[in-house]
Design a protein around this motif. Structure first.
Motif, PDB file in Angstrom:
ATOM      1  N   ALA A  23       0.896  -1.204   0.014  1.00  0.00           N
ATOM      2  CA  ALA A  23       0.044   0.225  -0.150  1.00  0.00           C
ATOM      3  C   ALA A  23       0.838   1.475  -0.163  1.00  0.00           C
ATOM      4  O   ALA A  23       0.406   2.192  -0.584  1.00  0.00           O
ATOM      5  N   THR A  24       1.927   1.405   0.600  1.00  0.00           N
ATOM      6  CA  THR A  24       2.455   2.613   0.856  1.00  0.00           C
ATOM      7  C   THR A  24       3.234   3.296  -0.288  1.00  0.00           C
ATOM      8  O   THR A  24       3.310   4.400  -0.452  1.00  0.00           O
ATOM      9  N   PRO A  25       3.695   2.573  -1.300  1.00  0.00           N
ATOM     10  CA  PRO A  25       4.216   3.146  -2.597  1.00  0.00           C
ATOM     11  C   PRO A  25       3.165   4.386  -3.143  1.00  0.00           C
ATOM     12  O   PRO A  25       3.711   5.057  -3.768  1.00  0.00           O
ATOM     13  N   SER A  26       1.950   4.058  -3.037  1.00  0.00           N
ATOM     14  CA  SER A  26       0.946   4.898  -3.448  1.00  0.00           C
ATOM     15  C   SER A  26       0.858   6.473  -2.813  1.00  0.00           C
ATOM     16  O   SER A  26       0.625   7.365  -3.449  1.00  0.00           O
ATOM     17  N   VAL A  27       1.368   6.404  -1.664  1.00  0.00           N
ATOM     18  CA  VAL A  27       1.464   7.854  -0.918  1.00  0.00           C
ATOM     19  C   VAL A  27       2.671   8.412  -1.679  1.00  0.00           C
ATOM     20  O   VAL A  27       2.554   9.587  -2.005  1.00  0.00           O
ATOM     21  N   ALA A  28       3.733   7.540  -2.011  1.00  0.00           N
ATOM     22  CA  ALA A  28       4.898   8.214  -2.665  1.00  0.00           C
ATOM     23  C   ALA A  28       4.443   8.928  -4.061  1.00  0.00           C
ATOM     24  O   ALA A  28       4.897   9.751  -4.597  1.00  0.00           O
ATOM     25  N   GLY A  29       3.646   7.918  -4.752  1.00  0.00           N
ATOM     26  CA  GLY A  29       3.355   8.316  -5.854  1.00  0.00           C
ATOM     27  C   GLY A  29       2.428   9.470  -6.045  1.00  0.00           C
ATOM     28  O   GLY A  29       2.512  10.213  -7.097  1.00  0.00           O
ATOM     29  N   LEU A  30       1.517   9.610  -5.130  1.00  0.00           N
ATOM     30  CA  LEU A  30       0.559  10.786  -5.153  1.00  0.00           C
ATOM     31  C   LEU A  30       1.398  12.014  -4.897  1.00  0.00           C
ATOM     32  O   LEU A  30       1.064  13.223  -5.453  1.00  0.00           O
ATOM     33  N   PHE A  33       1.045  21.096   2.038  1.00  0.00           N
ATOM     34  CA  PHE A  33       2.583  20.755   2.256  1.00  0.00           C
ATOM     35  C   PHE A  33       3.553  21.571   1.200  1.00  0.00           C
ATOM     36  O   PHE A  33       3.115  21.587   0.002  1.00  0.00           O
ATOM     37  N   GLU A  34       4.575  22.052   1.747  1.00  0.00           N
ATOM     38  CA  GLU A  34       5.741  22.723   0.843  1.00  0.00           C
ATOM     39  C   GLU A  34       6.329  21.650  -0.233  1.00  0.00           C
ATOM     40  O   GLU A  34       6.319  20.379   0.225  1.00  0.00           O
ATOM     41  N   LEU A  35       6.676  22.060  -1.395  1.00  0.00           N
ATOM     42  CA  LEU A  35       7.117  21.350  -2.141  1.00  0.00           C
ATOM     43  C   LEU A  35       8.154  20.446  -1.873  1.00  0.00           C
ATOM     44  O   LEU A  35       8.490  19.310  -2.213  1.00  0.00           O
ATOM     45  N   ASP A  36       9.182  21.025  -1.116  1.00  0.00           N
ATOM     46  CA  ASP A  36      10.157  20.238  -0.439  1.00  0.00           C
ATOM     47  C   ASP A  36       9.866  19.156   0.252  1.00  0.00           C
ATOM     48  O   ASP A  36      10.580  17.975   0.313  1.00  0.00           O
ATOM     49  N   ILE A  37       8.930  19.355   0.920  1.00  0.00           N
ATOM     50  CA  ILE A  37       8.400  17.963   1.913  1.00  0.00           C
ATOM     51  C   ILE A  37       7.710  17.205   0.998  1.00  0.00           C
ATOM     52  O   ILE A  37       7.981  15.811   1.309  1.00  0.00           O
ATOM     53  N   LEU A  38       6.867  17.363   0.112  1.00  0.00           N
ATOM     54  CA  LEU A  38       6.446  16.482  -0.828  1.00  0.00           C
ATOM     55  C   LEU A  38       7.710  15.652  -1.455  1.00  0.00           C
ATOM     56  O   LEU A  38       7.507  14.443  -1.664  1.00  0.00           O
ATOM     57  N   ALA A  39       8.527  16.586  -1.839  1.00  0.00           N
ATOM     58  CA  ALA A  39       9.771  15.743  -2.654  1.00  0.00           C
ATOM     59  C   ALA A  39      10.343  14.576  -1.743  1.00  0.00           C
ATOM     60  O   ALA A  39      10.889  13.704  -2.160  1.00  0.00           O
ATOM     61  N   LEU A  40      10.507  14.800  -0.397  1.00  0.00           N
ATOM     62  CA  LEU A  40      11.099  13.910   0.892  1.00  0.00           C
ATOM     63  C   LEU A  40      10.188  13.072   0.989  1.00  0.00           C
ATOM     64  O   LEU A  40      10.287  11.838   1.492  1.00  0.00           O
ATOM     65  N   THR A  41       8.806  13.454   0.848  1.00  0.00           N
ATOM     66  CA  THR A  41       7.683  12.109   1.152  1.00  0.00           C
ATOM     67  C   THR A  41       7.886  11.104   0.157  1.00  0.00           C
ATOM     68  O   THR A  41       7.609   9.970   0.507  1.00  0.00           O
ATOM     69  N   VAL A  42       8.375  11.418  -1.035  1.00  0.00           N
ATOM     70  CA  VAL A  42       8.357  10.243  -1.995  1.00  0.00           C
ATOM     71  C   VAL A  42       9.508   9.152  -1.739  1.00  0.00           C
ATOM     72  O   VAL A  42       9.188   7.992  -1.475  1.00  0.00           O
ATOM     73  N   PRO A  43      10.771   9.698  -1.182  1.00  0.00           N
ATOM     74  CA  PRO A  43      11.683   8.494  -0.811  1.00  0.00           C
ATOM     75  C   PRO A  43      11.187   7.709   0.462  1.00  0.00           C
ATOM     76  O   PRO A  43      11.439   6.577   0.677  1.00  0.00           O
ATOM     77  N   PHE A  70       8.435   6.920   1.704  1.00  0.00           N
ATOM     78  CA  PHE A  70       7.189   5.778   1.602  1.00  0.00           C
ATOM     79  C   PHE A  70       7.661   4.924   0.578  1.00  0.00           C
ATOM     80  O   PHE A  70       7.209   3.764   0.546  1.00  0.00           O
ATOM     81  N   HIS A  71       8.919   5.008   0.026  1.00  0.00           N
ATOM     82  CA  HIS A  71       9.755   3.801  -0.741  1.00  0.00           C
ATOM     83  C   HIS A  71      10.433   2.908   0.337  1.00  0.00           C
ATOM     84  O   HIS A  71      10.415   1.791   0.026  1.00  0.00           O
ATOM     85  N   PHE A  72      11.230   3.698   1.150  1.00  0.00           N
ATOM     86  CA  PHE A  72      12.006   2.977   2.154  1.00  0.00           C
ATOM     87  C   PHE A  72      11.535   2.681   3.553  1.00  0.00           C
ATOM     88  O   PHE A  72      11.589   1.609   4.148  1.00  0.00           O
ATOM     89  N   ALA A  73      11.032   3.846   4.005  1.00  0.00           N
ATOM     90  CA  ALA A  73      10.641   3.731   5.375  1.00  0.00           C
ATOM     91  C   ALA A  73       9.089   2.954   5.375  1.00  0.00           C
ATOM     92  O   ALA A  73       8.506   2.439   6.274  1.00  0.00           O
ATOM     93  N   GLY A  74       8.477   2.982   4.271  1.00  0.00           N
ATOM     94  CA  GLY A  74       7.147   2.552   4.007  1.00  0.00           C
ATOM     95  C   GLY A  74       7.399   0.937   3.430  1.00  0.00           C
ATOM     96  O   GLY A  74       7.214   0.091   4.135  1.00  0.00           O
ATOM     97  N   PHE A  75       7.507   1.032   2.146  1.00  0.00           N
ATOM     98  CA  PHE A  75       7.691  -0.376   1.421  1.00  0.00           C
ATOM     99  C   PHE A  75       8.629  -1.139   1.890  1.00  0.00           C
ATOM    100  O   PHE A  75       8.561  -2.424   2.439  1.00  0.00           O
ATOM    101  N   THR A  76      10.141  -1.047   2.062  1.00  0.00           N
ATOM    102  CA  THR A  76      11.162  -1.651   2.160  1.00  0.00           C
ATOM    103  C   THR A  76      10.984  -2.214   3.660  1.00  0.00           C
ATOM    104  O   THR A  76      11.357  -3.197   4.087  1.00  0.00           O
ATOM    105  N   ALA A  77      10.994  -1.048   4.618  1.00  0.00           N
ATOM    106  CA  ALA A  77      10.857  -1.416   6.162  1.00  0.00           C
ATOM    107  C   ALA A  77       9.761  -2.616   6.546  1.00  0.00           C
ATOM    108  O   ALA A  77      10.012  -3.556   7.074  1.00  0.00           O
TER     109      ALA A  77
END
Length: 319
Positions: free
Chosen positions: A98-105, A119-129, A131-138
Motif C-alpha cells: 500500500a505505501t508506494p501509493s503515498v509516494a506516487g501521489l 505541504f511545501e514542495l520540498d516536503i512532498l519531494a522528501l515524502t516520495v523516498p 514511503f519507498h524506504f521507510a514504508g515499502f522496504t521497512a
C-alpha cells in the motif's frame, strides 16, 4: 539536495520496489505477477519526471508511476480478503503493497508544483523516498524477518513498523507531537528488526557476503532511525536538530543504500533456490522456520512471505 533526493527516489522506483516484489511469494493473482514484470517500464516515466522542470509534462510522467503504485495498493485489500485474519508478517506485506501509493501521489503533486494539503514542495519531494524506504522496504523486511525468526520481537516488529508508518503519516495532518509518537513506534519496530538481523540472521547466514550485507543493514538501521528520532524530537520541542539537507544526506542515503539495498540483496541470496515448483511463480513454497535456540544453532532457511487539509504550509520531514 534535489539531485541527491532524485537519485535516491530512482533507486527506490527502479531497483528497490521491483526487487522487493520478487520476495513477495504465495498465492497471487495474475494481475500482481503482471504488474511486477511490468514495473520497470511503468517506473521509467516517473524516473524521467524527476529531472524535468516542474510542469504538466513532468506531472503526467509522474502520473504513470502513480497509477502503477495505485494498482499495487489495490492488491492489498484483495490479499486481506483471502487471509481475513492476517498474521503479523502478512500485516507487514499488506503495508508494503500500500505505501508506494503515498509516494506516487506526492510525486505527482510535487512535479506539478502543487502544494498538496498545504505541504511545501520540498516536503512532498522528501515524502516520495520516505514511503519507498521507510514504508515499502521497512515493512517488507520486517515481514521477512518475522517469517524466518519466529518470536515475540519479530512479531512486534511486523506490527509496529506498519503502525509506526501509519502514525507518521497521520502526524503530517495533526501536529509534530503526533509525528514524534509515530517515529517512536516505527523506530522501536525497526530496531527490533536490526537486533534480530544482527544476532540471529547474520550469525547463521550461509556465506560471508550474505553475513556482511545483513550486518551492514542492521548497523545502518540503528543509526538512521536515531537520526529520525532526533529530527522528530527537534520538530516537536524546538531543540536543535539536523537540517533537511543533512537528513537527506545521512538518514535518507543511509536508509536507501545501507538498509534497503543491502537488505534486499541479502534476502535475495537467502531465498531458496528453485527446486520444487510454485504453481504461480516456479518457486518452491517454503515452510516457516522456528527461531533457533542459540546463535550457534543450525542456520535457518529464510523464507519469503507466503501471504504474507488545504492548510498553511507544513514543514515536517518524514521520520
Amino acid at each position: 539536495m534535489s539531485v541527491l533526493v532524485g537519485l535516491i527516489v530512482m533507486l527506490g522506483m527502479l531497483v528497490v520496489v521491483p526487487a522487493g516484489l520478487r520476495l513477495v511469494d504465495g498465492p497471487q493473482p495474475a494481475t500482481l505477477r503482471l504488474l511486477r514484470r511490468a514495473w520497470p517500464l511503468l517506473a521509467a516515466p516517473g524516473a524521467v519526471s524527476l529531472w524535468l522542470p516542474r510542469s504538466p509534462l513532468a506531472a503526467a510522467l509522474a502520473g504513470v508511476y502513480a497509477l502503477a503504485t495505485l494498482a499495487l495498493a489495490l492488491h492489498a485489500p484483495a490479499r486481506l480478503a483471502l487471509t481475513r485474519k492476517p498474521a503479523p508478517a502478512e500485516i507487514a506485506v499488506l503495508t508494503a503493497l500500500a505505501t508506494p501509493s503515498v509516494a506516487g501521489l506526492a510525486l505527482v503533486a510535487e512535479r506539478a508544483g502543487y502544494e498538496l494539503f498545504g505541504f511545501e514542495l520540498d516536503i512532498l519531494a522528501l515524502t516520495v523516498p520516505h514511503f519507498h524506504f521507510a514504508g515499502f522496504t521497512a515493512a517488507l523486511v520486517a515481514g521477512l524477518v518475522c517469517r524466518t525468526a519466529e518470536g515475540r520481537a519479530t512479531r512486534f516488529a511486523a506490527v509496529s513498523v506498519p503502525l509506526g508508518t501509519l502514525l507518521v503519516l497521520l502526524g503530517y495532518f495533526v501536529d509534530d507531537w503526533a509525528e514524534l509518537a509515530g517515529a517512536l513506534v516505527l523506530t522501536a519496530g525497526m530496531w527490533a528488526v536490526a537486533l534480530t538481523t544482527w544476532r540471529e540472521l547474520r550469525a547463521t547466514a550461509p556465506d560471508p557476503v550474505t553475513r556482511a550485507l545483513l550486518g551492514v543493514s542492521a548497523a545502518v538501521l540503528v543509526a538512521t532511525m536515531l537520526l529520525a528520532l532526533s529530527w522528530a524530537l527537534g520538530e516537536a520541542t524546538g531543540l536543535p536538530h539536523p537540517s533537511l539537507t543533512w537528513m537527506a544526506a545521512t538518514h535518507g542515503l543511509g536508509n536507501a543504500l545501507g538498509f534497503a539495498l543491502c537488505s534486499l540483496l541479502a534476502w535475495r541470496r537467502l531465498r531458496p533456490a528453485p527446486a520444487g515448483s510454485h504453481p504461480a511463480e516456479g518457486r518452491p513454497t517454503p515452510t516457516p522456520v522456528p527461531r533457533p535456540a542459540t546463535a550457534t544453532a543450525t542456520a535457518p532457511t529464510p523464507t519469503t512471505l507466503a501471504t504474507s487539509p488545504a492548510t498553511a504550509h507544513r514543514t515536517e520531514l518524514p521520520a
